[in-house]
Design a protein around this motif. Structure first.
Motif, short mmCIF file in Angstrom:
data_model
loop_
_atom_site.label_atom_id
_atom_site.label_comp_id
_atom_site.label_asym_id
_atom_site.label_seq_id
_atom_site.Cartn_x
_atom_site.Cartn_y
_atom_site.Cartn_z
N CYS A 215 35.52 40.12 34.65
CA CYS A 215 34.76 40.05 35.90
C CYS A 215 34.79 38.64 36.48
O CYS A 215 34.99 38.47 37.69
CB CYS A 215 33.31 40.48 35.66
N ASP A 216 34.62 37.64 35.63
CA ASP A 216 34.65 36.25 36.10
C ASP A 216 36.02 35.89 36.65
O ASP A 216 36.13 35.21 37.69
CB ASP A 216 34.28 35.30 34.96
N SER A 217 37.07 36.33 35.96
CA SER A 217 38.43 36.04 36.42
C SER A 217 38.69 36.68 37.78
O SER A 217 39.29 36.08 38.67
CB SER A 217 39.46 36.56 35.41
N TYR A 218 38.22 37.91 37.94
CA TYR A 218 38.42 38.61 39.21
C TYR A 218 37.62 37.93 40.33
O TYR A 218 38.12 37.76 41.44
CB TYR A 218 38.01 40.08 39.09
N ALA A 219 36.38 37.55 40.02
CA ALA A 219 35.54 36.90 41.02
C ALA A 219 36.14 35.57 41.48
O ALA A 219 36.00 35.18 42.64
CB ALA A 219 34.14 36.68 40.47
N LYS A 220 36.86 34.89 40.58
CA LYS A 220 37.50 33.61 40.92
C LYS A 220 38.86 33.81 41.60
O LYS A 220 39.54 32.84 41.92
CB LYS A 220 37.68 32.79 39.64
N LYS A 221 39.23 35.09 41.77
CA LYS A 221 40.49 35.44 42.45
C LYS A 221 41.71 34.86 41.74
O LYS A 221 42.65 34.35 42.37
CB LYS A 221 40.46 35.00 43.92
N GLU A 222 41.66 34.91 40.41
CA GLU A 222 42.81 34.43 39.65
C GLU A 222 44.01 35.35 39.90
O GLU A 222 43.85 36.56 40.09
CB GLU A 222 42.46 34.38 38.16
N ASN A 223 45.20 34.78 39.85
CA ASN A 223 46.39 35.53 40.27
C ASN A 223 46.94 36.48 39.21
O ASN A 223 48.04 37.00 39.35
CB ASN A 223 47.49 34.57 40.72
N LYS A 224 46.18 36.72 38.14
CA LYS A 224 46.67 37.68 37.15
C LYS A 224 46.39 39.13 37.56
O LYS A 224 46.82 40.06 36.88
CB LYS A 224 46.06 37.40 35.78
N PHE A 225 45.66 39.31 38.66
CA PHE A 225 45.38 40.66 39.13
C PHE A 225 46.29 41.03 40.30
O PHE A 225 46.74 40.18 41.07
CB PHE A 225 43.92 40.78 39.56
N VAL A 226 46.54 42.33 40.40
CA VAL A 226 47.42 42.87 41.44
C VAL A 226 46.57 43.67 42.42
O VAL A 226 45.64 44.37 42.01
CB VAL A 226 48.50 43.79 40.82
N ASN A 227 46.87 43.57 43.70
CA ASN A 227 46.14 44.36 44.70
C ASN A 227 46.19 45.84 44.34
O ASN A 227 47.26 46.41 44.13
CB ASN A 227 46.74 44.13 46.09
N PHE A 228 45.03 46.47 44.28
CA PHE A 228 44.99 47.86 43.82
C PHE A 228 44.11 48.72 44.73
O PHE A 228 43.61 49.76 44.31
CB PHE A 228 44.46 47.89 42.38
N LYS A 229 43.94 48.32 45.97
CA LYS A 229 43.11 49.11 46.89
C LYS A 229 43.92 50.18 47.60
O LYS A 229 43.38 51.21 47.98
CB LYS A 229 42.45 48.19 47.90
N PHE A 230 45.21 49.92 47.82
CA PHE A 230 46.12 50.89 48.42
C PHE A 230 45.55 51.50 49.71
O PHE A 230 45.29 52.70 49.77
CB PHE A 230 46.46 51.99 47.42
#
Length: 251
Positions: free
Chosen positions: A121-136
């Protein structure tokens, strides 16, 4: 001669007329799909409700406190290691919240402890680049509701109780009471256009927010799309759950 031409024209038009779609042949999504190219995998079944990644439920009323902020929170997140992260509430077990991760390569579902989920959750909130856009957001181009059937069901025992309790009332009042006590829901019939084939399925829902798709353009082109059916009730079958539609595995 004129009559002959007219007869031929009528026969031609009759032969071109399409027959009504047999919606009842659509499988419920939790029973699989009928497809030559694709299959479905159940990530978790009905009666479980996704929360946002931060543990909030989407508010039913947009005027609710912090509703706009909560509605921007993701239900699932996807990282570059092909893992989904999400939380759900088990409505059958005192509304306990569970943390899960799902490996999209081997289709393995595991639980996460609170500490590990907090890191995510903290990583996502900080917008770290390990996540991929998944809203489609483009998914609306690819699916549509074909049909909707309204159901109102009540047991014979409950119906007899109403008729006995209100036997001196007008028929209109009896009908209204029976309708109020009935289980009311819709069966939704969906057509989903995948890259190689159109897929049809159905599900039951009593909510305004009924279905949501996850993924991205790259995954969709490969034949993957994630489907979430909203459900907060366990009163009727074939409703709710998180699924992935994917290419059939080669035998």
């Amino acid at each position: 001669m004129r009559n002959s031409i007219l007869v031929v024209l009528i026969l031609f038009l009759t032969s071109c007329k399409t027959t009504p779609e047999e919606y009842s042949s659509y499988p419920f999504i939790d029973q699989g799909i009928q497809s030559e190219k694709y299959e479905i995998n159940i990530i978790f079944p009905e009666n479980l409700e996704l929360t946002t990644l931060f543990g909030e439920r989407y508010p039913p009323d947009p005027r609710s406190f912090h509703a706009e902020e909560i509605n921007q929170m993701p239900l699932v997140v996807y990282d570059k290691l092909n893992t989904l992260f999400f939380k759900y509430i088990d409505n059958n077990k005192n509304y306990m919240v569970y943390n899960l991760k799902y490996n999209t390569i081997n289709y393995k579902l595991d639980t996460l402890n609170n500490e590990n989920m907090t890191v995510i959750c903290d990583s996502y909130a900080k917008k770290e680049n390990k996540f991929v856009n998944f809203k489609f957001p483009e998914e609306e181009k690819y699916y549509k509701f074909i049909n909707k059937e309204y159901h109102s069901e009540i047991s014979e025992e409950e119906k007899k109780k109403v008729l006995e309790e209100y036997k001196d009332s007008r028929e209109e009042i009896k009908k209204d009471i029976i309708e109020t006590r009935s289980l009311r829901y819709n069966t939704m019939y969906v057509e989903l256009e995948m890259p190689q084939e159109k897929i049809h399925f159905k599900f039951n829902s009593d909510l305004n927010k009924q279905i949501e798709f996850f993924g991205n353009r790259e995954l969709y082109k490969k034949g993957y799309i994630y489907v979430y059916i909203y459900n907060k009730l366990s009163m009727f079958p074939h409703s709710g759950g998180l699924y992935v539609i994917r290419p059939k595995e080669k035998k």
